[in-house]
Each structure stands twice: as structure tokens, then as C-alpha cells.
Write a protein that holds these residues in place. Structure first.
Motif, PDB file in Angstrom:
ATOM      1  N   THR A 278      36.895  25.849 -16.013  1.00  0.00           N
ATOM      2  CA  THR A 278      35.613  25.322 -15.558  1.00  0.00           C
ATOM      3  C   THR A 278      34.888  26.412 -14.786  1.00  0.00           C
ATOM      4  OG1 THR A 278      36.465  23.061 -15.409  1.00  0.00           O
ATOM      5  CG2 THR A 278      34.470  23.569 -14.153  1.00  0.00           C
ATOM      6  N   MET A 279      33.692  26.749 -15.244  1.00  0.00           N
ATOM      7  CA  MET A 279      32.910  27.837 -14.641  1.00  0.00           C
ATOM      8  C   MET A 279      31.788  27.244 -13.792  1.00  0.00           C
ATOM      9  SD  MET A 279      34.540  30.431 -15.870  1.00  0.00           S
ATOM     10  CE  MET A 279      33.447  31.766 -15.345  1.00  0.00           C
ATOM     11  N   ILE A 280      31.726  27.675 -12.522  1.00  0.00           N
ATOM     12  CA  ILE A 280      30.753  27.134 -11.576  1.00  0.00           C
ATOM     13  C   ILE A 280      29.903  28.271 -11.010  1.00  0.00           C
ATOM     14  CG2 ILE A 280      30.418  25.735  -9.520  1.00  0.00           C
ATOM     15  CD1 ILE A 280      33.278  24.686  -9.918  1.00  0.00           C
ATOM     16  N   PRO A 281      28.672  28.442 -11.496  1.00  0.00           N
ATOM     17  CA  PRO A 281      27.823  29.530 -10.982  1.00  0.00           C
ATOM     18  C   PRO A 281      27.272  29.204  -9.592  1.00  0.00           C
ATOM     19  CG  PRO A 281      27.129  28.772 -13.177  1.00  0.00           C
ATOM     20  CD  PRO A 281      28.060  27.745 -12.619  1.00  0.00           C
ATOM     21  N   PHE A 282      27.071  30.252  -8.800  1.00  0.00           N
ATOM     22  CA  PHE A 282      26.312  30.128  -7.554  1.00  0.00           C
ATOM     23  C   PHE A 282      25.587  31.446  -7.339  1.00  0.00           C
ATOM     24  CE2 PHE A 282      30.330  31.929  -6.194  1.00  0.00           C
ATOM     25  CZ  PHE A 282      30.012  32.827  -5.196  1.00  0.00           C
ATOM     26  N   CYS A 283      24.452  31.376  -6.694  1.00  0.00           N
ATOM     27  CA  CYS A 283      23.669  32.604  -6.499  1.00  0.00           C
ATOM     28  C   CYS A 283      23.074  32.620  -5.102  1.00  0.00           C
ATOM     29  CB  CYS A 283      22.555  32.699  -7.545  1.00  0.00           C
ATOM     30  SG  CYS A 283      21.246  31.459  -7.332  1.00  0.00           S
ATOM     31  N   THR A 284      22.556  33.784  -4.706  1.00  0.00           N
ATOM     32  CA  THR A 284      21.870  33.934  -3.429  1.00  0.00           C
ATOM     33  C   THR A 284      20.510  34.574  -3.681  1.00  0.00           C
ATOM     34  OG1 THR A 284      22.868  36.114  -3.036  1.00  0.00           O
ATOM     35  CG2 THR A 284      24.017  34.202  -2.144  1.00  0.00           C
ATOM     36  N   SER A 285      19.556  34.171  -2.889  1.00  0.00           N
ATOM     37  CA  SER A 285      18.220  34.765  -2.978  1.00  0.00           C
ATOM     38  C   SER A 285      17.435  34.362  -1.746  1.00  0.00           C
ATOM     39  CB  SER A 285      17.486  34.289  -4.236  1.00  0.00           C
ATOM     40  OG  SER A 285      17.129  32.926  -4.112  1.00  0.00           O
ATOM     41  N   SER A 286      16.341  35.041  -1.515  1.00  0.00           N
ATOM     42  CA  SER A 286      15.498  34.709  -0.369  1.00  0.00           C
ATOM     43  C   SER A 286      14.622  33.502  -0.662  1.00  0.00           C
ATOM     44  CB  SER A 286      14.623  35.902   0.004  1.00  0.00           C
ATOM     45  OG  SER A 286      13.833  36.294  -1.109  1.00  0.00           O
TER      46      SER A 286
ATOM     47  N   SER B 269      32.386  30.966 -24.030  1.00  0.00           N
ATOM     48  CA  SER B 269      33.629  30.225 -23.801  1.00  0.00           C
ATOM     49  C   SER B 269      33.621  29.660 -22.395  1.00  0.00           C
ATOM     50  CB  SER B 269      34.853  31.116 -23.999  1.00  0.00           C
ATOM     51  OG  SER B 269      34.840  32.208 -23.088  1.00  0.00           O
ATOM     52  N   GLY B 270      34.468  28.679 -22.166  1.00  0.00           N
ATOM     53  CA  GLY B 270      34.535  28.048 -20.859  1.00  0.00           C
ATOM     54  C   GLY B 270      33.634  26.833 -20.781  1.00  0.00           C
ATOM     55  N   THR B 271      33.892  25.984 -19.780  1.00  0.00           N
ATOM     56  CA  THR B 271      33.051  24.807 -19.530  1.00  0.00           C
ATOM     57  C   THR B 271      32.158  25.112 -18.336  1.00  0.00           C
ATOM     58  OG1 THR B 271      34.772  23.314 -20.346  1.00  0.00           O
ATOM     59  CG2 THR B 271      33.052  22.352 -18.971  1.00  0.00           C
ATOM     60  N   TRP B 272      30.895  25.308 -18.588  1.00  0.00           N
ATOM     61  CA  TRP B 272      29.961  25.725 -17.552  1.00  0.00           C
ATOM     62  C   TRP B 272      29.207  24.514 -17.008  1.00  0.00           C
ATOM     63  CZ3 TRP B 272      29.052  30.931 -16.035  1.00  0.00           C
ATOM     64  CH2 TRP B 272      29.838  31.867 -16.734  1.00  0.00           C
ATOM     65  N   ILE B 273      29.135  24.421 -15.679  1.00  0.00           N
ATOM     66  CA  ILE B 273      28.384  23.331 -15.063  1.00  0.00           C
ATOM     67  C   ILE B 273      27.197  23.925 -14.300  1.00  0.00           C
ATOM     68  CG2 ILE B 273      30.486  21.961 -14.884  1.00  0.00           C
ATOM     69  CD1 ILE B 273      30.510  22.502 -11.893  1.00  0.00           C
ATOM     70  N   ASP B 274      26.285  23.048 -13.876  1.00  0.00           N
ATOM     71  CA  ASP B 274      25.098  23.520 -13.156  1.00  0.00           C
ATOM     72  C   ASP B 274      25.493  24.202 -11.855  1.00  0.00           C
ATOM     73  OD1 ASP B 274      23.491  22.500 -15.132  1.00  0.00           O
ATOM     74  OD2 ASP B 274      23.123  20.589 -14.089  1.00  0.00           O
ATOM     75  N   GLY B 275      24.789  25.269 -11.547  1.00  0.00           N
ATOM     76  CA  GLY B 275      25.118  26.046 -10.358  1.00  0.00           C
ATOM     77  C   GLY B 275      24.245  25.705  -9.173  1.00  0.00           C
ATOM     78  N   LYS B 276      24.372  26.500  -8.140  1.00  0.00           N
ATOM     79  CA  LYS B 276      23.695  26.254  -6.870  1.00  0.00           C
ATOM     80  C   LYS B 276      23.187  27.557  -6.273  1.00  0.00           C
ATOM     81  CE  LYS B 276      22.865  24.095  -2.858  1.00  0.00           C
ATOM     82  NZ  LYS B 276      21.829  23.057  -2.667  1.00  0.00           N
ATOM     83  N   ARG B 277      21.982  27.500  -5.712  1.00  0.00           N
ATOM     84  CA  ARG B 277      21.416  28.652  -5.017  1.00  0.00           C
ATOM     85  C   ARG B 277      21.588  28.475  -3.517  1.00  0.00           C
ATOM     86  NH1 ARG B 277      17.271  28.761  -0.971  1.00  0.00           N
ATOM     87  NH2 ARG B 277      16.759  30.960  -0.704  1.00  0.00           N
ATOM     88  N   PHE B 278      21.981  29.574  -2.832  1.00  0.00           N
ATOM     89  CA  PHE B 278      22.138  29.568  -1.382  1.00  0.00           C
ATOM     90  C   PHE B 278      21.291  30.683  -0.770  1.00  0.00           C
ATOM     91  CE2 PHE B 278      26.123  27.727  -2.903  1.00  0.00           C
ATOM     92  CZ  PHE B 278      26.223  26.584  -2.123  1.00  0.00           C
TER      93      PHE B 278
END
Length: 241
Positions: free
Chosen positions: A190-198, A215-224
């Protein structure tokens, strides 16, 4: 005539006494040498006994040491593998902001971490988004660019969940993230994206990574943001379950 006989007898007596003295002296010397020889043999025997005892002690010490070595090595994994936590945080951080969030995720989840480092480190000039000729600007304007990764390769065996983090550059993931996802298979993970930005959101970056990975099961990510708190991150993680 009697005087001559007496003189001759005296001479013979003197010779006899001298011979006896010599014989007694010789006997004494022989006895002394015998005693010395026997003493030498006894000393040699003692020395040999002590030497043999030392050899036995040394042999026992070596044997005990070997036993300890065998006992110590018997606890090691025979295949040289190490167990992992099942959760991995992969991240690329050019300025340290994404690294801070990644470390908080790892602390909350007990995950292992893997930092993606560029083979050619990004300088401040490379990251100048106001310069149309800067390295990062050129890379982001060409979706086919794949910057080289300088970190050692990592085995994904045993991982079932991977948090994958990165900064947002020009509304998308840095191209080095595409290099990473195209280099591995994420089947069963299970792949969980997260990112950072201003200010920019996660946009299509997570979907881009999923498409490039294949490949992989990707879910919605989150910005911090840069100041994301541990409570904020924990709340997001708990909401994924």
C-alpha cells in the motif's frame, strides 16, 4: 739393615696413604657428580611438568574461547537477513522540510526510513524557481527527465505499507521521485503519498507516481506545511485506518 727396612716401610706406608686419599677424593667427586646429575634430572622433570601443565591450561582456554565463539555465532541469522517493521517511510528532501515530516511519521508508526538522495546534490541556485535556467526549472519542464539517485538501493521485501514523501515543485513531484518509483516493484504494498509545500496542494503528483510505478495500491495523499505538528500528522495517519 734394620734402618733401611724401617725407611722402606715408611715410604711404602706414605705411598699407600696417598693412594687412599686419592681414591677417597675420586669417590667423593664421583658422588658429587652423581648427586648433581640426579638433581638436574629432577629439575628438568619439574620444568617439563610445569610446561605440560601450561600447555594443558592454554589448550583448555582456547577450547573454551572456541566454544564461546560458536555459542555467539549460533544466534545470528544464517541467511544474513534482518527483520523490518513492515512499514517504510521513503522521502526526498532538498531543504529538510519533507525530512521533518517523514521523521514524525516514522516516529508515530514505528516505521523504517529511507532517504532518496540525488547523485548530484541540489544547490540553492539549482532550486531557484525564479530562474528559468535553473536545474530544477529545466527538470520540471521536461517530464521525461530522470535524475540519478545517489542513495544505495533498498530491498522492499517484507514491507506492506510505504509512505512516500517529497516537496512540491512547480505543482508536481520532483522528477527524482519518478526515477525511484520506476526502479522498484510495489506489488502487494500500500503506497501512501505525502508532500510538503508553502501553499500548493498535492495536485496530480500522487497519481503521476502511481502511473509511473505501474504497481502497488496507491491511495490519496496529503499535503503538509513546514510547521506541521505531530498531532496533525497523527490525526491523518489514524484517519487512514
Amino acid at each position: 739393615m734394620k734402618r733401611k727396612i724401617s725407611a722402606l716401610a715408611a715410604v711404602l706406608l706414605a705411598i699407600g696413604l696417598t693412594a687412599c686419599g686419592n681414591n677417597e677424593g675420586q669417590a667423593t667427586n664421583d658422588t658429587t657428580q652423581t648427586i648433581q646429575a640426579e638433581s638436574s634430572k629432577e629439575i628438568e622433570a619439574v620444568d617439563n611438568t610445569e610446561e605440560e601443565a601450561q600447555q594443558v591450561e592454554t589448550s583448555e582456554a582456547v577450547s573454551n574461547t572456541n566454544d564461546e565463539i560458536v555459542e555467539d555465532t549460533s544466534t545470528e541469522n544464517t541467511d544474513g537477513s534482518e527483520e523490518n517493521s513492515g512499514v517504510l517511510v521513503v522521502y526526498f528532501s532538498a531543504t529538510g522540510t519533507t525530512k521533518g515530516v517523514a521523521e514524525k511519521i516514522a516516529g508515530i508508526t514505528g516505521a523504517d526510513t529511507y532517504e532518496i538522495k540525488a547523485a548530484q546534490e541540489y544547490t540553492d541556485a539549482d532550486l531557484n524557481w525564479n530562474d528559468s535556467n535553473s536545474r530544477s526549472t529545466k527538470e520540471q519542464n521536461d517530464s521525461s527527465v530522470r535524475p540519478e539517485i545517489g542513495s544505495d538501493a533498498i530491498s522492499l521485501d517484507g514491507y506492506t505499507t510505504i509512505y512516500i514523501g517529497y516537496p512540491i515543485w512547480w505543482g508536481e513531484e520532483p522528477r527524482i521521485m519518478d526515477t525511484f518509483v520506476e526502479s522498484y516493484s510495489f506489488d502487494g504494498i500500500t503506497m501512501i503519498p505525502f508532500c510538503t509545500s508553502s501553499s500548493s496542494g498535492i495536485g496530480r503528483s500522487g497519481q503521476n507516481l502511481a502511473d509511473n510505478a505501474g504497481s502497488g495500491t496507491w491511495i490519496d495523499g496529503k499535503r503538509f506545511g513546514a510547521g506541521a505538528s505531530e498531532d496533525e500528522i497523527r490525526s491523518w495517519i489514524e484517519g487512514l485506518q
